[in-house]
Write a protein that holds these residues in place. Structure first.
Motif, PDB file in Angstrom:
ATOM      1  N   UNK A  21       0.840  -1.200   0.000  1.00  0.00           N
ATOM      2  CA  UNK A  21       0.000   0.000   0.000  1.00  0.00           C
ATOM      3  C   UNK A  21       0.875   1.249   0.000  1.00  0.00           C
ATOM      4  N   UNK A  22       1.862   1.247   0.859  1.00  0.00           N
ATOM      5  CA  UNK A  22       2.740   2.412   0.968  1.00  0.00           C
ATOM      6  C   UNK A  22       3.521   2.637  -0.328  1.00  0.00           C
ATOM      7  N   UNK A  23       4.146   1.584  -0.799  1.00  0.00           N
ATOM      8  CA  UNK A  23       5.023   1.731  -1.956  1.00  0.00           C
ATOM      9  C   UNK A  23       4.239   2.022  -3.232  1.00  0.00           C
ATOM     10  N   UNK A  24       3.120   1.343  -3.409  1.00  0.00           N
ATOM     11  CA  UNK A  24       2.321   1.566  -4.614  1.00  0.00           C
ATOM     12  C   UNK A  24       1.758   2.980  -4.612  1.00  0.00           C
ATOM     13  N   UNK A  25       1.320   3.433  -3.445  1.00  0.00           N
ATOM     14  CA  UNK A  25       0.814   4.804  -3.376  1.00  0.00           C
ATOM     15  C   UNK A  25       1.919   5.792  -3.719  1.00  0.00           C
ATOM     16  N   UNK A  26       3.117   5.458  -3.311  1.00  0.00           N
ATOM     17  CA  UNK A  26       4.225   6.374  -3.536  1.00  0.00           C
ATOM     18  C   UNK A  26       4.735   6.375  -4.978  1.00  0.00           C
ATOM     19  N   UNK A  27       4.936   5.182  -5.517  1.00  0.00           N
ATOM     20  CA  UNK A  27       5.565   5.094  -6.830  1.00  0.00           C
ATOM     21  C   UNK A  27       4.622   4.750  -7.966  1.00  0.00           C
ATOM     22  N   UNK A  28       3.444   4.273  -7.633  1.00  0.00           N
ATOM     23  CA  UNK A  28       2.527   3.846  -8.678  1.00  0.00           C
ATOM     24  C   UNK A  28       2.614   2.347  -8.905  1.00  0.00           C
ATOM     25  N   UNK A  29       1.521   1.760  -9.295  1.00  0.00           N
ATOM     26  CA  UNK A  29       1.488   0.312  -9.471  1.00  0.00           C
ATOM     27  C   UNK A  29       2.498  -0.190 -10.493  1.00  0.00           C
ATOM     28  N   UNK A  30       2.548   0.381 -11.680  1.00  0.00           N
ATOM     29  CA  UNK A  30       3.456  -0.189 -12.676  1.00  0.00           C
ATOM     30  C   UNK A  30       4.921   0.038 -12.309  1.00  0.00           C
ATOM     31  N   UNK A  31       5.201   1.123 -11.654  1.00  0.00           N
ATOM     32  CA  UNK A  31       6.594   1.438 -11.319  1.00  0.00           C
ATOM     33  C   UNK A  31       7.059   0.702 -10.077  1.00  0.00           C
ATOM     34  N   UNK A  32       6.151   0.060  -9.395  1.00  0.00           N
ATOM     35  CA  UNK A  32       6.528  -0.676  -8.189  1.00  0.00           C
ATOM     36  C   UNK A  32       6.910  -2.101  -8.543  1.00  0.00           C
ATOM     37  N   UNK A  33       8.131  -2.479  -8.212  1.00  0.00           N
ATOM     38  CA  UNK A  33       8.555  -3.847  -8.495  1.00  0.00           C
ATOM     39  C   UNK A  33       8.221  -4.745  -7.313  1.00  0.00           C
ATOM     40  N   UNK A  34       8.111  -5.989  -7.603  1.00  0.00           N
ATOM     41  CA  UNK A  34       7.871  -6.971  -6.549  1.00  0.00           C
ATOM     42  C   UNK A  34       8.959  -6.850  -5.486  1.00  0.00           C
ATOM     43  N   UNK A  35      10.145  -6.584  -5.940  1.00  0.00           N
ATOM     44  CA  UNK A  35      11.253  -6.441  -5.009  1.00  0.00           C
ATOM     45  C   UNK A  35      11.058  -5.238  -4.086  1.00  0.00           C
TER      46      UNK A  35
END
Lengths: 205, 205
Positions: free
Chosen positions: A24-38
């Motif tokens: 939730x934190x990372x996707x909100x910050x970077x966006x779904x496509x830009x967020x890697x599984x890592x």
DNA sequence: GCATTCAGATACAAATATGTATTAGAGTTC
DNA sequence: GAACTCTAATACATATTTGTATCTGAATGC
């Protein structure tokens, strides 16, 4: 500090939850496509191994995230509408509810990501629409009951009005987030209040 | 077929335009973050060399894309509002305008991408807000004039109402795009029409 | 028509992503 | 406490992306 010894199931569940929170934190910050599984795994304090052992894919995790958020919103909303408040209190509570529900912007951004993702991914869209329509139905039911109570005819089909109100609220909050000086909290209240009142009371209340 | 021999400037301009067109298509299809510079160049029939020789970055190209789209929308809208139509015709034209302006979804998706991007990138947000506020001002002016003509007081500050209307329209069109069976074209018209009328006429017109 | 210049192709190096296959280590079972 | 089982780490092979640096060929100017 004695750390509690966890059972396998507990431990696994904890990992799952941490991954969801981190996502939730990372996707909100970077966006779904830009967020890697890592990114997600790392932010949760794990490696990709943990991720793939708990979720099929990023999309899979994401829909679960939305479901959780949706459920808590639904609950809050339902509770609010079910409480037998005076019209005045209700309006005040609703206004407060909508100005609070995206307070930290995280939730707003996640749903915006979801909408965009839904435009492109038919399968995801179906799953998301289920959630949206659940919300719509709660609101539509409320609108219907409200008009009944006010002894006023529905100005248009309740489901349509419900979706329109969802659109109005979300979009207005977007402006509130991205141009808070142009769309102030007070502006949100005034604009939404005016339109609600006009639509459902037939005049300013 | 004798192909016209292009001057350097013409050729460069052609390349620029082709890259912009290609970008609109690809970004609408895959999303801004998922679209690589190579995707754009390739779809336009060039290589990355051409891209970097014409634009500083993807973000740079994107804002130009939006500006172009914005300008054409502004023009159409301005034209519509300036034409001295009867109230009836105007309402019909406006309805048509809004159901057509995202006809192929491309434009809608690009603006949705932009909004999301704006949440994260402050510089981009500023540039985007300029465009949004230009649009708001056109609409706010129109609302003001309209109320004056109808001899009705503004139910709330015109700029706030303008943003709210933009939010309402955009969000409603989103539902129309992603769940056309739930939010039919007819539903859009009925819901928007009802709310417009209620807000600005004080009762259904 | 030859030298110049510039648009755009090609080549390159560095970084990051994905998913799977294997391994280590802690929980579980008896 | 020994065998077993599963969670999560590690290793690996592959694929993309990015920006720059260099090169080529077609327009330009004399």
């Amino acid at each position: 500090m004695p750390r509690k010894r966890l059972t396998r199931e507990e431990s696994r569940e904890q990992t799952r939850l941490r991954l969801l929170d981190a996502a939730a934190v990372v996707i909100a910050k970077k966006g779904l496509p830009a967020t890697s599984v890592e990114d997600i795994a790392e932010h949760a304090g794990y490696t990709r191994g943990a991720f793939y052992s708990n979720f099929k894919s990023k999309s899979d995790l994401f829909i679960e995230l939305l479901k959780n958020d949706h459920q808590s919103i639904q609950l809050d909303l339902q509770q609010l509408l079910d409480a037998d408040l005076s019209d005045e209190d209700l309006q005040r509570q609703l206004t407060q509810f909508y100005s609070q529900c995206y307070r930290d912007h995280t939730s707003y951004v996640l749903w915006a990501e979801a909408r965009l993702h839904a435009v492109r991914d038919a399968k995801f869209r179906q799953r998301l629409n289920v959630l949206c329509l659940e919300k719509r139905d709660v609101i539509a039911y409320f609108i219907t009951e409200f008009c009944k109570r006010m002894k006023r005819p529905l100005p248009a089909p309740a489901p349509d009005l419900a979706l329109a109100m969802m659109a109005l609220i979300d979009g207005t909050l977007y402006f509130n987030i991205t141009m808070p000086n142009e769309m102030t909290d007070a502006s949100v209240e005034s604009a939404l209040g005016t339109i609600f009142a006009a639509t459902f009371f037939g005049s300013r209340g």
